[in-house]
Design an enzyme around this catalytic site. Structure first.
Site, PDB file in Angstrom:
ATOM      1  CE  LYS A  43      -0.472  -0.201   4.415  1.00  0.00           C
ATOM      2  NZ  LYS A  43      -0.945  -1.015   6.316  1.00  0.00           N
ATOM      3  NE  ARG A 141      -7.129   0.081  10.977  1.00  0.00           N
ATOM      4  CZ  ARG A 141      -6.005  -0.191   9.475  1.00  0.00           C
ATOM      5  NH1 ARG A 141      -5.147   0.678  10.261  1.00  0.00           N
ATOM      6  NH2 ARG A 141      -5.729  -1.153   9.718  1.00  0.00           N
ATOM      7  CG  HIS A 170      -4.488  -4.606  11.246  1.00  0.00           C
ATOM      8  ND1 HIS A 170      -3.170  -5.158  10.435  1.00  0.00           N
ATOM      9  CD2 HIS A 170      -4.179  -2.868  11.882  1.00  0.00           C
ATOM     10  CE1 HIS A 170      -2.080  -3.933  11.046  1.00  0.00           C
ATOM     11  NE2 HIS A 170      -2.455  -2.881  11.307  1.00  0.00           N
ATOM     12  NE  ARG A 226      -3.316  -8.244   7.668  1.00  0.00           N
ATOM     13  CZ  ARG A 226      -3.751  -8.549   8.638  1.00  0.00           C
ATOM     14  NH1 ARG A 226      -4.458  -9.566   7.886  1.00  0.00           N
ATOM     15  NH2 ARG A 226      -3.680  -7.694   9.406  1.00  0.00           N
ATOM     16  CE1 TYR A 270      10.535  31.604   1.211  1.00  0.00           C
ATOM     17  CE2 TYR A 270      10.150  29.346   1.171  1.00  0.00           C
ATOM     18  CZ  TYR A 270      10.388  30.440  -0.066  1.00  0.00           C
ATOM     19  OH  TYR A 270       9.883  30.959  -0.579  1.00  0.00           O
ATOM     20  CB  CYS A 318      12.353  25.259   0.639  1.00  0.00           C
ATOM     21  SG  CYS A 318      13.627  26.883   0.629  1.00  0.00           S
ATOM     22  CG  MET A 319       6.963  23.056  -2.339  1.00  0.00           C
ATOM     23  SD  MET A 319       5.852  24.166  -2.877  1.00  0.00           S
ATOM     24  CE  MET A 319       4.665  24.230  -1.394  1.00  0.00           C
ATOM     25  CG  ASP A 320       9.520  23.173  -4.718  1.00  0.00           C
ATOM     26  OD1 ASP A 320       9.190  22.540  -4.378  1.00  0.00           O
ATOM     27  OD2 ASP A 320      10.013  24.327  -4.721  1.00  0.00           O
TER      28      ASP A 320
HETATM   29  C1  LIG Z   1      -0.757  -1.566   7.290  1.00  0.00           C
HETATM   30  C2  LIG Z   1      -1.324  -3.260   7.779  1.00  0.00           C
HETATM   31  C3  LIG Z   1      -0.635  -3.977   7.208  1.00  0.00           C
HETATM   32  C4  LIG Z   1       1.488  -4.203   7.455  1.00  0.00           C
HETATM   33  O1  LIG Z   1       1.422  -3.762   8.640  1.00  0.00           O
HETATM   34  P1  LIG Z   1       2.959  -3.306   8.902  1.00  0.00           P
HETATM   35  O2  LIG Z   1       3.407  -2.580  10.466  1.00  0.00           O
HETATM   36  O3  LIG Z   1       3.878  -2.670   7.754  1.00  0.00           O
HETATM   37  O4  LIG Z   1       3.770  -4.769   8.848  1.00  0.00           O
HETATM   38  C5  LIG Z   1      -1.114  -5.104   7.730  1.00  0.00           C
HETATM   39  N1  LIG Z   1      -2.353  -5.437   7.717  1.00  0.00           N
HETATM   40  C6  LIG Z   1      -3.324  -4.639   7.484  1.00  0.00           C
HETATM   41  C7  LIG Z   1      -4.799  -4.495   7.808  1.00  0.00           C
HETATM   42  C8  LIG Z   1      -2.631  -3.186   7.502  1.00  0.00           C
HETATM   43  O5  LIG Z   1      -3.545  -2.517   7.470  1.00  0.00           O
END
Ligand SMILES: *Cc1c(COP(=O)(O)O)cnc(C)c1O
Length: 386
Positions: A43, A141, A170, A226, A270, A318-320
């Site tokens: 992600k 969540r 999770h 995961r 700045y 700065c921004m860039d």
């Molecule tokens: C982001 C996420 C993960 C991965 O988490 P890490 O701590 O980066 O391993 C796994 N499951 C869900 C549902 C997540 O949102």
């Protein structure tokens, strides 16, 4: 001497070490019993590392499936030709069900309305819509309350266009060894899975572990883990550091675009929060700013590496662009810096010689976590894969 490939259009870039990514992926794979699958979490463009390139490396090193946060992230993988299973880690809006069906991207499911709309659409295309059921066990969540799992599944399972490919939850506190909330969540999750199985409901792949849980709790791996942050070589917490050795995958580099020797008292950037305090100070500019993920909150607090030595970043970022100071005064008690020249390599994050600036160092100054640091650097800087 390490060769640094640099984009033609801008003297700042994110360097992604594919070898480190491969070795980290293998390190996680080797924590899993044979048959336990690995879902690589890509992600936010693989936490800033570039989802398409990373997914290919991870798959070659043992990742079986991929997880994203949004429909657009899933589509980007499909459009790049990635054909492995993709799960969206939350339930997207109902309006996108056709996109999911057409591109074979699995949503997480936790409302009956969405599930049935998705099933209808799949059936209309002569397909079966695979999904993963998300269970709420204490993170507060997303997901169906663990006590209502059986009831929820009974309310959607009549639909011939739906197939449950997985069931997951999770953890909120997987990085704290022996945590009570973790144990409670795990118990709720396994109870819900048992209740569904007793009701002859197929749960698909059962999974709950993120990076810290994968490392700290082997007994909770179940059918799949995961793994996110760890694949990118970052420790999710101090508790996991002794348990697995990981190599940082992302570095942030730049080349000096200008150097001057301002007079003592000359202000920088700045607001002029910094002014040159002594003679023989060089002020060098690099083209990295807060729009590149170098948070403005790091201003006057961070270092960069040049010629293997730390230099203070000075003035507001700065921004860039931003500036840093090089003290080349030969009379200083400490070893004077070599003079810095136009085009010299600067490391904003990563290693240069013996010195290293980690995502954790930048995160601590910003009062955030390493995850956010690499996500931010991924936003605009060009990526160079080495
Ligand atoms: C982001 C996420 C993960 C991965 O988490 P890490 O701590 O980066 O391993 C796994 N499951 C869900 C549902 C997540 O949102």
């Amino acid at each position: 001497m390490v060769q640094h490939r640099c984009p033609d259009t801008r003297w700042s870039w994110v360097e992604i070490n594919k070898g480190a990514l491969r070795r980290n992926t293998r390190a996680f794979k080797s924590l899993l019993e044979p048959g336990v699958r690995m879902m690589a979490v890509v992600k936010a463009d693989a936490y800033g590392h570039g989802a398409v390139e990373c997914a290919k490396v991870m798959h070659a090193a043992g990742a079986d499936q991929f997880a994203v946060a949004t429909v657009a992230e899933g589509l980007a993988l499909r459009e790049a030709g990635i054909e492995w299973p993709i799960l969206i880690l939350s339930e997207p809006p109902m309006e996108c069900v056709q996109t999911l069906v057409e591109h074979d991207i699995m949503p997480s499911v936790y409302t009956q309305e969405f599930a049935l709309a998705y099933g209808e659409c799949a059936a209309a295309f002569g397909k079966v819509g695979k999904y993963h059921l998300a269970l709420e066990t204490g993170m507060t969540r997303i997901g169906v309350d663990w006590r209502h799992a059986v009831e929820f599944r009974r309310g959607i399972d009549f639909h011939r266009g739906l197939a449950c490919a997985g069931t997951f939850t999770h953890f909120a506190t997987a990085d704290v060894p022996g945590d009570w909330t973790f144990a409670l969540q795990y118990r709720r999750f396994t109870e819900a899975v048992s209740a569904m199985r007793e009701a002859s409901i197929d749960c698909g792949l059962v999974h709950c572990d993120n990076t810290p849980a994968t490392i700290l709790y082997p007994e909770t791996h179940l059918d799949m883990c995961r793994v996110g942050v760890g694949l990118y070589g970052m420790q999710p917490a101090e508790s996991t550091r002794p348990r697995i050795s990981l190599e940082p995958v992302m570095s942030v580099r730049a080349r000096v675009t200008r150097v001057v020797y301002p007079a003592v008292g000359t202000g920088v950037s700045y607001g002029q929060t910094y002014s040159v305090g002594r003679q023989n100070t060089q002020i060098a500019t690099i083209p990295v700013g807060y729009a590149d993920g170098l948070s403005r909150s790091l201003s006057d607090k961070m270092d960069v590496l040049v010629h293997g030595t730390r230099c203070k970043q000075v003035g507001h970022i700065c921004m860039d662009q931003c500036m840093f100071a090089v003290n080349v005064d030969p009379r200083r008690a400490v070893r004077p810096m070599d003079e810095v020249s136009y085009g010299d390599l600067v490391t904003v994050m990563g290693a240069d010689g013996e010195e290293r600036i980690t995502a954790e160092e930048l995160a601590d100054i910003r009062e955030t976590i390493n995850y956010e640091v690499t996500c931010n650097f991924g936003a605009r800087l060009e990526k160079v894969y080495v």
